[in-house]
Design an enzyme around this catalytic site. Sequence first.
Site, mmCIF file in Angstrom:
data_model
loop_
_atom_site.group_PDB
_atom_site.id
_atom_site.type_symbol
_atom_site.label_atom_id
_atom_site.label_comp_id
_atom_site.label_asym_id
_atom_site.label_seq_id
_atom_site.Cartn_x
_atom_site.Cartn_y
_atom_site.Cartn_z
ATOM 1 N N ALA A 1 5.572 26.462 -25.444
ATOM 2 C CA ALA A 1 4.208 25.937 -25.656
ATOM 3 C C ALA A 1 3.696 26.462 -27.005
ATOM 4 O O ALA A 1 2.621 27.044 -27.109
ATOM 5 C CB ALA A 1 3.280 26.315 -24.508
ATOM 6 N N ASP B 1 8.893 19.368 -28.119
ATOM 7 C CA ASP B 1 7.928 19.577 -29.196
ATOM 8 C C ASP B 1 8.125 20.972 -29.834
ATOM 9 O O ASP B 1 8.037 21.126 -31.059
ATOM 10 C CB ASP B 1 6.505 19.426 -28.633
ATOM 11 C CG ASP B 1 5.469 19.622 -29.723
ATOM 12 O OD1 ASP B 1 5.515 18.860 -30.699
ATOM 13 O OD2 ASP B 1 4.659 20.570 -29.617
ATOM 14 N N ASP B 2 8.414 21.980 -29.003
ATOM 15 C CA ASP B 2 8.650 23.343 -29.514
ATOM 16 C C ASP B 2 9.829 23.342 -30.494
ATOM 17 O O ASP B 2 9.751 23.921 -31.584
ATOM 18 C CB ASP B 2 8.986 24.316 -28.371
ATOM 19 C CG ASP B 2 7.817 24.544 -27.431
ATOM 20 O OD1 ASP B 2 6.678 24.189 -27.790
ATOM 21 O OD2 ASP B 2 8.054 25.068 -26.320
ATOM 22 N N HIS C 1 2.424 27.202 -30.801
ATOM 23 C CA HIS C 1 1.285 26.826 -31.643
ATOM 24 C C HIS C 1 1.445 27.559 -32.975
ATOM 25 O O HIS C 1 2.432 28.301 -33.177
ATOM 26 C CB HIS C 1 -0.042 27.172 -30.944
ATOM 27 C CG HIS C 1 -0.089 28.565 -30.411
ATOM 28 N ND1 HIS C 1 -0.128 29.684 -31.230
ATOM 29 C CD2 HIS C 1 -0.070 29.039 -29.128
ATOM 30 C CE1 HIS C 1 -0.153 30.763 -30.486
ATOM 31 N NE2 HIS C 1 -0.097 30.414 -29.205
ATOM 32 N N GLU C 2 0.468 27.384 -33.850
ATOM 33 C CA GLU C 2 0.565 27.983 -35.195
ATOM 34 C C GLU C 2 0.786 29.496 -35.167
ATOM 35 O O GLU C 2 1.383 30.061 -36.069
ATOM 36 C CB GLU C 2 -0.720 27.717 -35.979
ATOM 37 C CG GLU C 2 -0.695 26.472 -36.817
ATOM 38 C CD GLU C 2 -2.041 26.282 -37.487
ATOM 39 O OE1 GLU C 2 -2.441 27.139 -38.287
ATOM 40 O OE2 GLU C 2 -2.694 25.276 -37.154
ATOM 41 N N MET D 1 7.447 32.239 -24.894
ATOM 42 C CA MET D 1 7.594 31.489 -23.635
ATOM 43 C C MET D 1 7.359 29.999 -23.896
ATOM 44 O O MET D 1 7.026 29.240 -22.991
ATOM 45 C CB MET D 1 6.619 32.020 -22.585
ATOM 46 C CG MET D 1 6.903 33.483 -22.221
ATOM 47 S SD MET D 1 6.330 33.963 -20.590
ATOM 48 C CE MET D 1 4.580 33.656 -20.724
ATOM 49 N N GLN E 1 0.874 44.664 -25.110
ATOM 50 C CA GLN E 1 2.293 44.290 -25.000
ATOM 51 C C GLN E 1 3.069 44.801 -26.216
ATOM 52 O O GLN E 1 4.163 45.371 -26.079
ATOM 53 C CB GLN E 1 2.420 42.766 -24.897
ATOM 54 C CG GLN E 1 3.845 42.259 -25.037
ATOM 55 C CD GLN E 1 3.973 40.772 -24.800
ATOM 56 O OE1 GLN E 1 4.034 40.342 -23.656
ATOM 57 N NE2 GLN E 1 4.017 39.970 -25.845
ATOM 58 N N GLN F 1 8.930 21.760 -33.771
ATOM 59 C CA GLN F 1 8.123 22.661 -34.620
ATOM 60 C C GLN F 1 8.994 23.738 -35.265
ATOM 61 O O GLN F 1 8.812 24.100 -36.422
ATOM 62 C CB GLN F 1 7.046 23.365 -33.792
ATOM 63 C CG GLN F 1 5.885 22.486 -33.380
ATOM 64 C CD GLN F 1 4.791 23.357 -32.757
ATOM 65 O OE1 GLN F 1 4.251 24.242 -33.392
ATOM 66 N NE2 GLN F 1 4.485 23.089 -31.496
ATOM 67 N N MET G 1 -5.510 31.997 -31.065
ATOM 68 C CA MET G 1 -4.611 30.946 -30.555
ATOM 69 C C MET G 1 -3.796 31.493 -29.390
ATOM 70 O O MET G 1 -3.328 32.626 -29.429
ATOM 71 C CB MET G 1 -3.688 30.462 -31.659
ATOM 72 C CG MET G 1 -4.423 29.644 -32.675
ATOM 73 S SD MET G 1 -3.293 28.806 -33.781
ATOM 74 C CE MET G 1 -4.488 28.058 -34.882
ATOM 75 N N SER G 2 -3.660 30.682 -28.356
ATOM 76 C CA SER G 2 -2.909 31.076 -27.166
ATOM 77 C C SER G 2 -2.426 29.809 -26.468
ATOM 78 O O SER G 2 -3.142 28.795 -26.441
ATOM 79 C CB SER G 2 -3.827 31.859 -26.214
ATOM 80 O OG SER G 2 -3.248 31.921 -24.924
ATOM 81 N N SER G 3 -1.225 29.888 -25.890
ATOM 82 C CA SER G 3 -0.711 28.729 -25.146
ATOM 83 C C SER G 3 -1.627 28.385 -23.988
ATOM 84 O O SER G 3 -1.691 27.235 -23.551
ATOM 85 C CB SER G 3 0.692 29.035 -24.615
ATOM 86 O OG SER G 3 1.529 29.434 -25.678
ATOM 87 N N ARG G 4 -2.340 29.389 -23.464
ATOM 88 C CA ARG G 4 -3.197 29.145 -22.301
ATOM 89 C C ARG G 4 -4.534 28.509 -22.683
ATOM 90 O O ARG G 4 -5.274 28.087 -21.793
ATOM 91 C CB ARG G 4 -3.425 30.451 -21.529
ATOM 92 C CG ARG G 4 -2.181 30.914 -20.766
ATOM 93 C CD ARG G 4 -2.467 32.125 -19.889
ATOM 94 N NE ARG G 4 -1.403 32.401 -18.947
ATOM 95 C CZ ARG G 4 -0.510 33.404 -19.065
ATOM 96 N NH1 ARG G 4 -0.544 34.206 -20.115
ATOM 97 N NH2 ARG G 4 0.413 33.582 -18.137
ATOM 98 N N HIS H 1 2.646 31.196 -33.084
ATOM 99 C CA HIS H 1 4.090 31.458 -32.952
ATOM 100 C C HIS H 1 4.815 31.163 -34.273
ATOM 101 O O HIS H 1 5.711 31.908 -34.681
ATOM 102 C CB HIS H 1 4.701 30.560 -31.875
ATOM 103 C CG HIS H 1 4.204 30.814 -30.488
ATOM 104 N ND1 HIS H 1 3.381 29.954 -29.808
ATOM 105 C CD2 HIS H 1 4.423 31.858 -29.647
ATOM 106 C CE1 HIS H 1 3.119 30.430 -28.613
ATOM 107 N NE2 HIS H 1 3.736 31.589 -28.483
ATOM 108 N N LYS I 1 -2.004 39.636 -30.956
ATOM 109 C CA LYS I 1 -2.882 39.029 -29.954
ATOM 110 C C LYS I 1 -2.684 39.719 -28.592
ATOM 111 O O LYS I 1 -3.631 39.981 -27.863
ATOM 112 C CB LYS I 1 -2.564 37.531 -29.888
ATOM 113 C CG LYS I 1 -2.856 36.822 -28.597
ATOM 114 C CD LYS I 1 -4.310 36.467 -28.492
ATOM 115 C CE LYS I 1 -4.650 35.563 -27.329
ATOM 116 N NZ LYS I 1 -3.970 35.832 -26.086
ATOM 117 N N ASP I 2 -1.411 39.995 -28.245
ATOM 118 C CA ASP I 2 -1.095 40.753 -27.027
ATOM 119 C C ASP I 2 -0.868 42.199 -27.449
ATOM 120 O O ASP I 2 0.268 42.678 -27.510
ATOM 121 C CB ASP I 2 0.138 40.154 -26.354
ATOM 122 C CG ASP I 2 -0.107 38.730 -25.907
ATOM 123 O OD1 ASP I 2 -0.814 38.533 -24.908
ATOM 124 O OD2 ASP I 2 0.374 37.817 -26.591
#
Length: 285
Positions: free
Chosen positions: A37, A82-83, A39-40, A35, A158, A86, A189-192, A42, A154-155
């Site tokens: 946002a 930015d996404d 980070h490392e 989704m 899911q 990366q 790590m999480s976008s939230r 992803h 992490k999820d």
Amino acid sequence: MPDFPIPVSATVADLRLRVRTWRSEGLRVGLVPTMGALHEGHISLVRIAQQTCDRIVTSIFVNPTQFAPTEDFSTYPRTFDDDVAQLAEADCHLVWAPTPSEMYPEGFATRVVPAGAAEGLETDFRPHFFGGVATVCTKLFQQVTPDIAVFGEKDFQQLAVIRQIVRDLDMPLSIVGAPTVREADGLAMSSRNRYLSADERRTAPLIHEVISGVAAHVLEGGNADSACAEAARQLTAGGFQKIDYIAVRDAATLGAYDPKKGAGRVLAAAWLGKTRLIDNIAIES
Ligand code: PAF
């Protein structure tokens, strides 16, 4: 569309054309659904896809159907430029970035409703969530037609739900689970995480610490229920306002854990201020 360092597809037709060209060259395609946002964590999924695939598609779509009206859909971080930068740096080949109306055109009326691994845990607190995730992932798999799709552990629930729908609906791809990437202090790590205040950020790694304690206790033969209750007390004492769940489950089915039958997993969700953190850890030596 503005100039991006790697191709960005915004329509199913354009995406299909690109993937069809790769297929005609005999190339293997990997999908990393996100989704945005990024980070490392992803980027680690992209790297894992690159181990077995020639071309990598990363989807960026903040999926409205997996958010309840009270949740953070409108404020979810959107950092598209930015996404893409990366992803270009990580040698991803294509970004699949449909608009909401491309994903859910006028008249869209179908929903994939998973049970099994989707029952309990997250569903007790976010009953809309896995229906939204299962529906959008089914569509992503149909659109991209990847050989594999990579999801973070992490999820964890899911990931189990996605494995189940792929198995149950005979979808022709493999699902690859990727280890959680953590900050130096253990926070997953999480976008939230960017919602956390400086004080909350200092407190946040406690969730990893307490579930690690539960895993160690259960591994030594200790009682899972009392370990989870103690972990909840520690989180509350440490500054978490609300504990949605801390549970020990079978890692494959997410049903009851029996150490004689299979691997176990400790899963937790808890609120720090306005931020809901989730984390999980394997019960293993
Ligand atoms: O984990 C996520 O980022 C989302 O739930 C996913 C899998 C991209 C579906 O929208």
